[in-house]
Write a protein that holds these residues in place. Sequence first.
Motif, PDB file in Angstrom:
ATOM      1  N   UNK A   1       0.825  -1.091   0.066  1.00  0.00           N
ATOM      2  CA  UNK A   1      -0.014  -0.047   0.093  1.00  0.00           C
ATOM      3  C   UNK A   1       0.894   1.182   0.020  1.00  0.00           C
ATOM      4  N   UNK A   2       1.838   1.492   0.869  1.00  0.00           N
ATOM      5  CA  UNK A   2       2.743   2.461   1.057  1.00  0.00           C
ATOM      6  C   UNK A   2       2.788   2.697   2.482  1.00  0.00           C
ATOM      7  N   UNK A   3       2.162   3.718   3.002  1.00  0.00           N
ATOM      8  CA  UNK A   3       2.436   4.102   4.370  1.00  0.00           C
ATOM      9  C   UNK A   3       1.334   3.523   5.448  1.00  0.00           C
ATOM     10  N   UNK A   4       1.453   2.533   6.214  1.00  0.00           N
ATOM     11  CA  UNK A   4       0.466   1.944   7.043  1.00  0.00           C
ATOM     12  C   UNK A   4       0.757   2.442   8.551  1.00  0.00           C
ATOM     13  N   UNK A   5      -0.383   3.085   9.042  1.00  0.00           N
ATOM     14  CA  UNK A   5      -0.650   3.660  10.589  1.00  0.00           C
ATOM     15  C   UNK A   5      -0.939   2.352  11.373  1.00  0.00           C
TER      16      UNK A   5
ATOM     17  N   UNK B   1      -5.549  12.572  19.981  1.00  0.00           N
ATOM     18  CA  UNK B   1      -4.649  13.290  19.119  1.00  0.00           C
ATOM     19  C   UNK B   1      -3.723  12.754  18.351  1.00  0.00           C
ATOM     20  N   UNK B   2      -2.892  12.006  18.503  1.00  0.00           N
ATOM     21  CA  UNK B   2      -1.759  11.346  17.425  1.00  0.00           C
ATOM     22  C   UNK B   2      -2.684  10.472  16.574  1.00  0.00           C
ATOM     23  N   UNK B   3      -3.519   9.602  17.426  1.00  0.00           N
ATOM     24  CA  UNK B   3      -4.363   8.536  16.479  1.00  0.00           C
ATOM     25  C   UNK B   3      -5.148   9.167  15.454  1.00  0.00           C
ATOM     26  N   UNK B   4      -5.948  10.291  15.892  1.00  0.00           N
ATOM     27  CA  UNK B   4      -6.872  11.003  14.995  1.00  0.00           C
ATOM     28  C   UNK B   4      -5.988  11.603  13.849  1.00  0.00           C
TER      29      UNK B   4
ATOM     30  N   UNK C   1      -5.188   8.886  11.585  1.00  0.00           N
ATOM     31  CA  UNK C   1      -6.440   8.470  10.704  1.00  0.00           C
ATOM     32  C   UNK C   1      -6.698   9.501   9.705  1.00  0.00           C
ATOM     33  N   UNK C   2      -6.560  10.656   9.876  1.00  0.00           N
ATOM     34  CA  UNK C   2      -6.980  11.738   8.898  1.00  0.00           C
ATOM     35  C   UNK C   2      -6.065  12.155   7.836  1.00  0.00           C
TER      36      UNK C   2
ATOM     37  N   UNK D   1     -15.086   2.485  15.766  1.00  0.00           N
ATOM     38  CA  UNK D   1     -16.171   3.395  15.115  1.00  0.00           C
ATOM     39  C   UNK D   1     -15.813   4.851  14.642  1.00  0.00           C
ATOM     40  N   UNK D   2     -15.296   5.341  15.682  1.00  0.00           N
ATOM     41  CA  UNK D   2     -14.761   6.835  15.567  1.00  0.00           C
ATOM     42  C   UNK D   2     -13.382   6.838  14.673  1.00  0.00           C
ATOM     43  N   UNK D   3     -12.592   6.097  15.064  1.00  0.00           N
ATOM     44  CA  UNK D   3     -11.302   6.156  14.133  1.00  0.00           C
ATOM     45  C   UNK D   3     -11.514   5.625  12.913  1.00  0.00           C
ATOM     46  N   UNK D   4     -12.406   4.516  12.461  1.00  0.00           N
ATOM     47  CA  UNK D   4     -12.746   4.168  11.278  1.00  0.00           C
ATOM     48  C   UNK D   4     -13.245   5.323  10.508  1.00  0.00           C
ATOM     49  N   UNK D   5     -14.248   5.934  11.003  1.00  0.00           N
ATOM     50  CA  UNK D   5     -15.006   6.838  10.398  1.00  0.00           C
ATOM     51  C   UNK D   5     -13.991   7.977  10.080  1.00  0.00           C
TER      52      UNK D   5
END
Length: 469
Positions: free
Chosen positions: A136-140, A204-207, A210-211, A228-232
Motif C-alpha cells: 500500500x505505502x504508509x501504514x499507520x 490526538x496522534x491517533x486521529x 487516521x486523517x 467506530x470513531x477512528x474508522x469513520x
Amino acid sequence: MIKYDLYIDGKWTASTGSRRIEVEDPATRQVIGSVPRGTEEDVNRAVAAAKRAFPAWSQMPPQERGAILRKAGELMEQRKEEFARVISLELGMPINHVEKWHLKSSIREAVYFAHMAENFEYEQEAEGGLVRREPFGVIAGLTPWNYPMEQITMKLFPAIAAGNCTVLKPSQATPLCACMLANVFEDAGLPAGVFNIVTGAGGEVGNCLALHPDVDMLTFTGSTSAGKKVGALALSTVKKITLELGGKSPLIVLPGADLKAAAEEAVHSVFMNTGQTCCAYTRMLIPRQHQQEIESLLKEEAGKYKVGEPSDPKSDIGPLISQRAFERVKGYIEKGLAEGAKMIYGQTPSGIETGYYVKPVIFSDVTNDMTIAREEIFGPVLSVIAYDTVEQAIEIANDTPYGLDSAVYGPDQEAYEVGCRIRAGGLHINGADYRMTCPFGGYKESGLGREGGTYGFEEYLEIKAVFGK
C-alpha cells in the motif's frame, strides 16, 4: 525511570511539543517511565519519513526484507528477559506468564512472516489478465495496551514484510516495550523510515494518523466504540482500514461434553491476563441439568489461580491496567448483583489499596439480557448462562452485537455442527488452540479484516489487475 523520545526516520528525536505521558506500574501505582505526548507536527514528520522510505523498501527483494525481519526475531529472543520485565511492569502481567502470552508468539511471527514474504506469490495469472499484489505505502498502526507487543508484531511484521513502511502509535498505557522494538529493528538493519513511533494520546496522534492524506492504510485494535470513531475518520480520506474490536464470546457446553475440561478452559480464558482479553469466553452456556456439577467444577478450578504481585513467580493474576479499569470492572460486578445474578465465586472489590487488583468473579443464574452478559467487561468476570435445549444455546450465543470468537465442548461432530451456526470469526472445538497460520478477526461489531496467516499478510497488499496483449 525509563524515558524515551519519538523514533522517526531511524533516529530518536524530541517531540515538537513539551508535554510527556507518565507510564504507571499498575501493581504499585508508581511512575516507571515516560514518553512524549506527540503532536500533529510529529505525526507529519513520521509520515513523511515513511513516505520517503517506501520506494526503496517496497522494491527491495522479498528475500532481503525477510532476512531483516528474521534477524529482528533473533534479537527479540536474545532480549526476551528484558522485554518480559518491561511488559510485566507496564501491564501488570505476572512475570511467570509474560513470555508465553506476550513474547513467544511475537518471536514466531517474525520467522513466519519473513517466510511469507519470501515465498508469497505476488503475481497470479487470471482469466484475461494478470493479478498483482503490491504494498500500500504508509501504514499507520494504532495498538492496544492489553497485548502491547503481540498486537504490534501481528500487525506491523506482515505490513513491513509485504513492503510497506509504518508509523506506530502504541497505547499510552504501555508504550515502553514498543520503543524497545525500535531498537531491535535498528540493530537488525531495518532502513531508516520503515518503522517510526509517535507516542501520544489516541484522540490526538491517533486521529491525526487516521486523517492524514499520506497514510494509505490504518490498522486498529481496541474497543468497538473507539474503532467506530477512528474508522469513520480514516474513511473520510478513503484509506483502507482493518479493525479488531470487542467481543463477548460464548463457550457452549453440550450434553456429553467433558465438563471438567470445559470448566478449565472457561476459567483460564477469562482469568488469564486479568480478563483483559478481547476474545475471552466470558459467556459460558451450560445445560441446565448439569448446572450444579459445572458450578462445582468452576469453583474448584478458580481456586487454583493465585492473585498476586507480578514479580512473584507464583502469581497467575495481576492487577488491572488502571484506576479507570478498576472502577469499570467494579461497577460491572455490582451491576451483576443488582440485576439478580448469583456470585458463586469471588467478591465485590472494596477499594484500591496498593494496586488495581480485582479478584476473579464467577456469576451464575445469568440471563442474556443482563448487563454483564451484554457488555464487554474486560476484567476477570465469567457469566454462566443455563440453557434448556441446544437450539436455545445457539440462539443465546448469537444474541450479541459481537462476533469475535467462540468455543464448543461436546461430541466432535455435534460440536462442529453447532459451532458452525455461531456467528463468530473463530471457532474452537474441545479446547483446540489458535494458530497464527489461520486468520483471526470478527463478525458484526467485532471488526473488519483479518490478522494472521496468509489472509493477514494479504491485508497489507493492494490488488492490481494487469491487461496486456
